[in-house]
Design an enzyme around this catalytic site. Structure first.
Site, PDB file in Angstrom:
ATOM      1  N   ASP A  49       0.733  -1.153  -0.185  1.00 44.28           N
ATOM      2  CA  ASP A  49       0.011  -0.117  -0.116  1.00 44.28           C
ATOM      3  C   ASP A  49       0.925   1.262   0.070  1.00 44.28           C
ATOM      4  OD1 ASP A  49      -3.208   0.694   1.370  1.00 44.28           O
ATOM      5  OD2 ASP A  49      -1.531   2.276   1.242  1.00 44.28           O
ATOM      6  N   ASP A 143      -3.726   2.455  -5.281  1.00 44.90           N
ATOM      7  CA  ASP A 143      -2.373   2.573  -4.571  1.00 44.90           C
ATOM      8  C   ASP A 143      -2.249   1.226  -3.649  1.00 44.90           C
ATOM      9  OD1 ASP A 143      -4.109   2.998  -2.182  1.00 44.90           O
ATOM     10  OD2 ASP A 143      -2.516   4.111  -1.316  1.00 44.90           O
ATOM     11  N   GLU A 144      -2.916   0.132  -4.108  1.00 45.44           N
ATOM     12  CA  GLU A 144      -2.804  -1.234  -3.102  1.00 45.44           C
ATOM     13  C   GLU A 144      -3.087  -2.198  -4.019  1.00 45.44           C
ATOM     14  OE1 GLU A 144      -6.202  -2.318   0.262  1.00 45.44           O
ATOM     15  OE2 GLU A 144      -6.298  -0.361  -0.609  1.00 45.44           O
TER      16      GLU A 144
HETATM   17  P1  TTP Z   1      -5.227   5.031   1.459  1.00 45.62           P
HETATM   18  O1  TTP Z   1      -4.351   3.829   1.112  1.00 45.62           O
HETATM   19  O2  TTP Z   1      -6.635   4.513   2.495  1.00 45.62           O
HETATM   20  O3  TTP Z   1      -4.576   6.048   2.288  1.00 45.62           O
HETATM   21  P2  TTP Z   1      -3.234   6.873   1.899  1.00 45.62           P
HETATM   22  O4  TTP Z   1      -2.454   6.169   0.841  1.00 45.62           O
HETATM   23  O5  TTP Z   1      -3.429   8.427   1.776  1.00 45.62           O
HETATM   24  O6  TTP Z   1      -2.485   6.737   3.296  1.00 45.62           O
HETATM   25  P3  TTP Z   1      -1.937   5.472   4.179  1.00 45.62           P
HETATM   26  O7  TTP Z   1      -2.012   4.155   3.179  1.00 45.62           O
HETATM   27  O8  TTP Z   1      -0.559   5.775   4.148  1.00 45.62           O
HETATM   28  O9  TTP Z   1      -2.675   5.316   5.304  1.00 45.62           O
HETATM   29  O10 TTP Z   1      -6.120   5.414   0.286  1.00 45.62           O
HETATM   30  C1  TTP Z   1      -5.254   5.816  -0.746  1.00 45.62           C
HETATM   31  C2  TTP Z   1      -5.731   7.077  -1.606  1.00 45.62           C
HETATM   32  O11 TTP Z   1      -7.067   6.948  -1.878  1.00 45.62           O
HETATM   33  C3  TTP Z   1      -5.450   8.156  -0.750  1.00 45.62           C
HETATM   34  O12 TTP Z   1      -4.212   8.881  -1.079  1.00 45.62           O
HETATM   35  C4  TTP Z   1      -6.563   9.278  -1.370  1.00 45.62           C
HETATM   36  C5  TTP Z   1      -7.530   8.128  -1.631  1.00 45.62           C
HETATM   37  N1  TTP Z   1      -8.917   8.295  -0.359  1.00 45.62           N
HETATM   38  C6  TTP Z   1      -9.906   9.141  -0.683  1.00 45.62           C
HETATM   39  O13 TTP Z   1      -9.902   9.772  -1.707  1.00 45.62           O
HETATM   40  N2  TTP Z   1     -10.653   9.599   0.403  1.00 45.62           N
HETATM   41  C7  TTP Z   1     -10.540   8.685   1.477  1.00 45.62           C
HETATM   42  O14 TTP Z   1     -11.487   8.882   2.613  1.00 45.62           O
HETATM   43  C8  TTP Z   1      -9.396   7.817   1.574  1.00 45.62           C
HETATM   44  C9  TTP Z   1      -9.143   6.837   3.000  1.00 45.62           C
HETATM   45  C10 TTP Z   1      -8.634   7.756   0.610  1.00 45.62           C
HETATM   46 MG    MG Z   2      -2.247   4.110   1.008  1.00 50.50          MG
END
Ligand code: TTP
Ligand code: MG
Length: 393
Positions: A49, A143-144
């Protein structure tokens, strides 16, 4: 077969090499980022991720903001936080928070509006790096993804942990953002592991510690247990996974049907779901192996020209369009090169795909000899979202 290591080797996350000695830092490069785990050389299912994804992409593009709090989201009265960088998070800023509230907590944060096309490009480029390690990739979002790095899946023979260290290294050096990695015997544990040490994490959960690890979690941490199920379980006195472990599988099946069986298995860290590659994406590509290796730009393009109607036809049959063209080349030395180029609009048109591929081949045809060439698409969307009508023709 990798077999069981006699002594526990440590993997350096910076030089990506194995070391025999149990020192605190890497004898090769001096890094303190060593990973050790009794099962490290046997585990093969990973979850990766990206860290604070959108915010990390924006920081990459504006290095002067590297040590500053950064929020991605629309500013103004009704705006919400899409992503907060890890510095902004220390002030209590979170995803989905109202922007005015976020700025109360962190008034000096820089706010940047989201640029989805850019994040999609970066997400696809990260996925291409995964693809050079294994073809068995299950994207969850941009992103995952889950990766199967078992010996039969990896492209270069090496333990999964090492392939993952190399992936993290490449994403940082070639793309300029960071990822967190979870390595485990299955998807359930890999996903939980990847969250343990964010950002820039590398966490391992082995089979032997799975049950104890799960026991310490809230039930809501279990994949598939949403707020409604968590409420139902709470009403029955079940709040932690340890509570769940105390209930027989038969009873859980009685209460929750088929899902009860899954709950019972997940509660002890067992999960037999396979990493399922995005089949649609996998099949929308075509490749050919040359009778003799070639480095000629014209021969490479002739090969792709012959292949591209298959890709376009397959997209048309499935009602899909590709957002990016992917060219795959295999060198005479069996090195796989995959290059992606985003398209202005998603397409299923062979001519558009071939033009984008031409730009890639122009760069890659640098004298190396290739034994295979392929073309495909990535970023599949419904055909209705692609190929806008040509206003002038
Ligand atoms: P995540 O992987 O949940 O969050 P992140 O990459 O920003 O942070 P981390 O993994 O380090 O905790 O989500 C990936 C992307 O998806 C995030 O950068 C933006 C988008 N997203 C939204 O648009 N709304 C949201 O509520 C969330 C959680 C994520
Ligand atoms: Mg993330």
């Amino acid at each position: 077969m990798l077999g069981h290591p006699t002594a526990m080797r440590a993997l350096c996350r910076d030089c990506c090499e194995w070391h025999e000695h149990g020192r605190d830092c890497c004898p090769g490069c001096g890094s303190g980022r060593l990973v050790r785990h009794a099962e490290l050389e046997r585990l093969a299912i990973a979850h990766i991720d990206c860290d604070a994804f959108y915010a990390s992409v924006e920081k990459r593009d504006r290095p002067e903001l590297r040590y500053e709090p950064l929020i991605v989201g629309h500013a103004g009265g009704r705006g919400v936080v899409t992503t907060a960088c890890y510095i902004a998070r220390t002030f209590g800023v979170r995803s989905a928070m109202a922007m005015f509230q976020a700025l109360e907590r962190c008034p000096h944060a820089t706010v940047i509006p989201p640029d989805m096309a850019k994040y999609r490009d970066v997400g696809l480029a990260v996925r291409e790096i995964f693809r050079e390690a294994t073809e068995v990739i299950e994207p969850v979002s941009l992103d995952e993804a889950y990766l199967d790095l078992s010996p039969e899946c990896v492209i270069e023979p090496m333990p999964a942990a090492q392939a993952l260290a190399l992936i993290a290294h490449r994403v940082e050096s070639e793309i300029g953002i960071t990822v967190s990695i979870g390595l485990a015997p299955n998807k359930l544990l890999a996903k939980l592991a990847s969250e343990l040490q964010k950002p820039r994490g590398f966490s391992v959960i082995g089979q032997s510690e799975a049950r104890a690890f799960m026991a310490g979690l809230a039930v809501s941490k279990i994949n598939g247990v949403g707020p409604a199920t968590a409420e139902r379980l709470k009403a029955a006195g079940i709040e932690t996974v340890a509570d769940l472990q105390g209930i027989s599988e038969a009873e859980l099946v009685g209460r929750h049907g088929k899902f009860g069986r899954r709950l019972a298995r997940f509660a002890v860290g067992e999960d037999d779901r396979a990493v399922t590659p995005d089949r649609a994406a996998k099949s929308v590509s075509a490749e050919t192996t040359f009778r003799r290796d070639t480095g000629s730009f014209e021969e490479l393009m002739t090969a792709l020209e012959a292949l591209v109607p298959r890709v376009a036809g397959s997209l048309a049959r499935k009602g899909l369009a590709g957002s990016a063209v992917v060219v795959k080349l295999k060198t005479a030395g069996f090195q796989i090169v995959t290059r992606t180029r985003r398209l202005a609009n998603p397409t299923q048109r062979a001519d558009v795909l071939l033009e984008a591929a031409r730009a890639i081949v122009e760069k890659e045809a640098d004298g190396r000899l290739f034994r295979l060439a392929g073309i495909g698409v990535d970023g599949l969307v419904p055909a209705a979202e692609g190929d806008p009508p040509d206003l002038f023709g």
